[in-house]
Scaffold this motif. Structure first.
Motif, PDB file in Angstrom:
ATOM      1  N   LEU A  74       0.760  -1.225   0.051  1.00 59.29           N
ATOM      2  CA  LEU A  74       0.005  -0.034  -0.086  1.00 59.29           C
ATOM      3  C   LEU A  74       0.871   1.346  -0.020  1.00 59.29           C
ATOM      4  O   LEU A  74       0.703   2.258  -0.793  1.00 59.29           O
ATOM      5  N   TYR A  75       1.850   1.492   0.838  1.00 61.17           N
ATOM      6  CA  TYR A  75       2.826   2.440   0.782  1.00 61.17           C
ATOM      7  C   TYR A  75       3.616   2.546  -0.466  1.00 61.17           C
ATOM      8  O   TYR A  75       4.231   3.612  -0.784  1.00 61.17           O
ATOM      9  N   ILE A  76       3.853   1.463  -1.246  1.00 61.22           N
ATOM     10  CA  ILE A  76       4.538   1.505  -2.228  1.00 61.22           C
ATOM     11  C   ILE A  76       3.738   2.294  -3.451  1.00 61.22           C
ATOM     12  O   ILE A  76       4.335   3.174  -4.173  1.00 61.22           O
ATOM     13  N   ILE A  77       2.700   2.059  -3.451  1.00 57.06           N
ATOM     14  CA  ILE A  77       1.806   2.793  -4.416  1.00 57.06           C
ATOM     15  C   ILE A  77       1.196   3.932  -4.073  1.00 57.06           C
ATOM     16  O   ILE A  77       0.581   4.935  -4.667  1.00 57.06           O
ATOM     17  N   TYR A  78       1.448   4.375  -2.796  1.00 56.72           N
ATOM     18  CA  TYR A  78       0.820   5.611  -2.082  1.00 56.72           C
ATOM     19  C   TYR A  78       1.104   6.815  -2.960  1.00 56.72           C
ATOM     20  O   TYR A  78       0.325   7.667  -3.036  1.00 56.72           O
ATOM     21  N   PRO A  79       2.603   7.107  -3.263  1.00 56.45           N
ATOM     22  CA  PRO A  79       2.619   8.419  -4.005  1.00 56.45           C
ATOM     23  C   PRO A  79       2.078   8.445  -5.305  1.00 56.45           C
ATOM     24  O   PRO A  79       1.575   9.481  -5.823  1.00 56.45           O
ATOM     25  N   LEU A  80       1.680   7.149  -6.053  1.00 54.86           N
ATOM     26  CA  LEU A  80       0.979   7.384  -7.301  1.00 54.86           C
ATOM     27  C   LEU A  80      -0.554   7.925  -6.960  1.00 54.86           C
ATOM     28  O   LEU A  80      -0.962   8.603  -7.670  1.00 54.86           O
ATOM     29  N   LEU A  81      -0.936   7.335  -5.757  1.00 56.83           N
ATOM     30  CA  LEU A  81      -2.292   7.967  -5.330  1.00 56.83           C
ATOM     31  C   LEU A  81      -2.500   9.178  -5.167  1.00 56.83           C
ATOM     32  O   LEU A  81      -3.144   9.843  -5.299  1.00 56.83           O
ATOM     33  N   HIS A  82      -1.484   9.651  -4.388  1.00 58.83           N
ATOM     34  CA  HIS A  82      -1.249  10.969  -3.924  1.00 58.83           C
ATOM     35  C   HIS A  82      -1.191  11.892  -5.065  1.00 58.83           C
ATOM     36  O   HIS A  82      -1.914  12.829  -5.074  1.00 58.83           O
ATOM     37  N   ASN A  83      -0.294  11.495  -6.255  1.00 62.19           N
ATOM     38  CA  ASN A  83      -0.359  12.408  -7.404  1.00 62.19           C
ATOM     39  C   ASN A  83      -1.796  12.682  -7.792  1.00 62.19           C
ATOM     40  O   ASN A  83      -2.069  13.696  -8.516  1.00 62.19           O
ATOM     41  N   ALA A  84      -2.461  11.533  -8.270  1.00 62.14           N
ATOM     42  CA  ALA A  84      -3.640  11.383  -8.802  1.00 62.14           C
ATOM     43  C   ALA A  84      -4.765  12.159  -7.905  1.00 62.14           C
ATOM     44  O   ALA A  84      -5.583  12.980  -8.344  1.00 62.14           O
ATOM     45  N   TYR A  85      -4.694  12.135  -6.703  1.00 66.07           N
ATOM     46  CA  TYR A  85      -5.607  12.736  -5.741  1.00 66.07           C
ATOM     47  C   TYR A  85      -5.357  14.310  -5.678  1.00 66.07           C
ATOM     48  O   TYR A  85      -6.524  15.041  -5.799  1.00 66.07           O
ATOM     49  N   HIS A  86      -4.097  14.958  -5.916  1.00 63.95           N
ATOM     50  CA  HIS A  86      -4.077  16.366  -5.961  1.00 63.95           C
ATOM     51  C   HIS A  86      -4.028  16.739  -7.516  1.00 63.95           C
ATOM     52  O   HIS A  86      -4.340  17.801  -7.703  1.00 63.95           O
ATOM     53  N   HIS A  87      -3.729  15.821  -8.343  1.00 62.34           N
ATOM     54  CA  HIS A  87      -3.334  16.628  -9.783  1.00 62.34           C
ATOM     55  C   HIS A  87      -4.255  15.944 -11.011  1.00 62.34           C
ATOM     56  O   HIS A  87      -4.280  16.415 -12.132  1.00 62.34           O
ATOM     57  N   ASN A  88      -4.953  14.887 -10.653  1.00 61.90           N
ATOM     58  CA  ASN A  88      -5.622  14.105 -11.643  1.00 61.90           C
ATOM     59  C   ASN A  88      -7.043  13.543 -11.022  1.00 61.90           C
ATOM     60  O   ASN A  88      -6.939  12.302 -10.886  1.00 61.90           O
ATOM     61  N   ARG A  89      -7.931  14.286 -10.638  1.00 57.75           N
ATOM     62  CA  ARG A  89      -9.100  13.684  -9.876  1.00 57.75           C
ATOM     63  C   ARG A  89      -9.750  12.593 -10.438  1.00 57.75           C
ATOM     64  O   ARG A  89     -10.223  11.864 -10.037  1.00 57.75           O
ATOM     65  N   LYS A  90     -10.045  12.845 -12.015  1.00 59.46           N
ATOM     66  CA  LYS A  90     -10.658  11.856 -12.634  1.00 59.46           C
ATOM     67  C   LYS A  90     -10.069  10.596 -12.732  1.00 59.46           C
ATOM     68  O   LYS A  90     -10.720   9.492 -12.507  1.00 59.46           O
ATOM     69  N   LEU A  91      -8.553  10.409 -12.491  1.00 54.37           N
ATOM     70  CA  LEU A  91      -8.000   9.212 -12.574  1.00 54.37           C
ATOM     71  C   LEU A  91      -8.096   8.551 -11.203  1.00 54.37           C
ATOM     72  O   LEU A  91      -8.297   7.587 -10.830  1.00 54.37           O
ATOM     73  N   TYR A  92      -7.869   9.567 -10.154  1.00 52.12           N
ATOM     74  CA  TYR A  92      -8.182   9.135  -8.619  1.00 52.12           C
ATOM     75  C   TYR A  92      -9.684   8.367  -8.661  1.00 52.12           C
ATOM     76  O   TYR A  92      -9.771   7.548  -8.085  1.00 52.12           O
TER      77      TYR A  92
END
Length: 329
Positions: free
Chosen positions: A113-131
């Motif tokens: 979960l922590y390995i993919i967290y930065p990817l989720l964080h990026n989508a959360y703040h910069h690509n809402r549709k992807l998130y």
């Protein structure tokens, strides 16, 4: 609570309905994951190097504590220690056949979960549709399709119920996250709670009531399914929409509470030493069991002793130069 039950929730063969009513909320993992997502996804920026070093440390701690608990328990059981035994027990860590390290599954699942967290964080703040796409897909493969085995539990015909369970397994194999979907869903749910926090707090009693209704629904479902099957089913409800609504309801009720005085210091102290308590407590349980008899009153005493001793040992380890790293991220 898992080791020293304060009540018997098996209302079919003993215990009482009242005990089962409370038992269905004794599940902290979804809440922990949602709180984690609320805090981590809510961060504006993350330091990738620092984050992955922390994740690597968690992985190292997982390995070290697996070995420590295995060796300590083998010595405690006076079992001959050899390389093959240690390797066999180590590879079973976190699994259903785990002997001394079953509780470490939680730490094990936290790593990916922590390995993919930065990817989720990026989508959360910069690509809402992807998130949102990832969140909805994850929700579908967890709380979405889990209605199938829930339905199967209400069917007395074993053949038809078996077909539904096989269909659930079939869909589950298509999950792009595998067994970690459950972790990711509640983590991302925490992010959604953070995003809509103002709305949640404006309607806190509505969401709290929805969480309470979900609790009652779990109780009614468990009662009905238990009677049909003749044994307790779905005691934790982790993968259900009902549990997700309970988590949202608890957030609505609890996030603006600020314990003060002794209660506040206790919460703060335990929170700061959670890792140490978590990795130490299983062996302390074995020791306490030798001296404290099993009964309702003594089980409560045992719970307190395990918490206090584990907490004190964690504080002691934190005072030692090298060993402090074993109980801190």
């Amino acid at each position: 609570m898992h080791i020293f039950p304060l009540f018997d929730p098996d209302y079919l063969n003993g215990g009482s309905l009242g005990q089962y009513f409370f038992f269905i909320l004794f599940e902290g993992v979804p809440i922990f994951l949602a709180v984690n997502g609320f805090l981590l996804l809510g961060k504006k920026e993350i330091d990738l190097r620092k984050h992955y070093l922390k994740t690597l440390k968690i992985a190292v701690l997982f390995v070290l504590w697996s070995l420590i608990l295995i060796i300590i328990n083998l010595l405690f059981d006076k079992t001959p220690i050899n390389r093959s035994v240690i390797i066999d027990l180590f590879l079973k860590t976190g699994g259903e056949n785990s002997l001394y390290t079953s509780e470490l599954w939680f730490l094990q699942y936290l790593i990916p979960l922590y390995i993919i967290y930065p990817l989720l964080h990026n989508a959360y703040h910069h690509n809402r549709k992807l998130y949102d796409i990832i969140f909805y897909l994850t929700a579908f493969f967890t709380v979405g399709i889990y209605f199938i085995p829930l339905l199967a539990n209400l069917i007395a015909n074993e053949i038809r119920a078996g077909i539904l369970r096989n269909f659930y397994d079939y869909l589950g194999r298509s999950s792009f996250l595998g067994p970690n979907a459950f972790y990711v869903f509640y983590f991302m749910l925490g992010g959604e709670i953070k995003r809509h926090y103002e709305t949640l707090m404006k309607k806190k009693y509505l969401f709290a009531g929805l969480g309470l209704f979900s609790w009652l629904l779990c109780f009614g479902y468990g009662l009905l399914a238990g009677k049909i099957n003749g044994y307790l089913v779905e005691k934790h409800f982790n993968n259900t929409l009902m549990m997700a609504l309970m988590v949202v309801g608890l957030f609505a009720l609890m996030t603006d509470l600020k314990p003060k005085g002794i209660a506040g210091k206790m919460v703060e102290g335990i929170g700061a030493n959670t890792l140490g308590i978590y990795v130490i407590h299983s062996f302390i349980i074995r020791i306490v069991r030798l001296f404290v008899p099993s009964s309702l009153a003594f089980n409560f005493l045992s719970l307190l002793l395990v918490l206090i001793i584990s907490h004190l040992l964690t504080l002691i380890l934190k005072k030692l130069p090298v060993l402090r790293e074993l109980v801190s991220f």
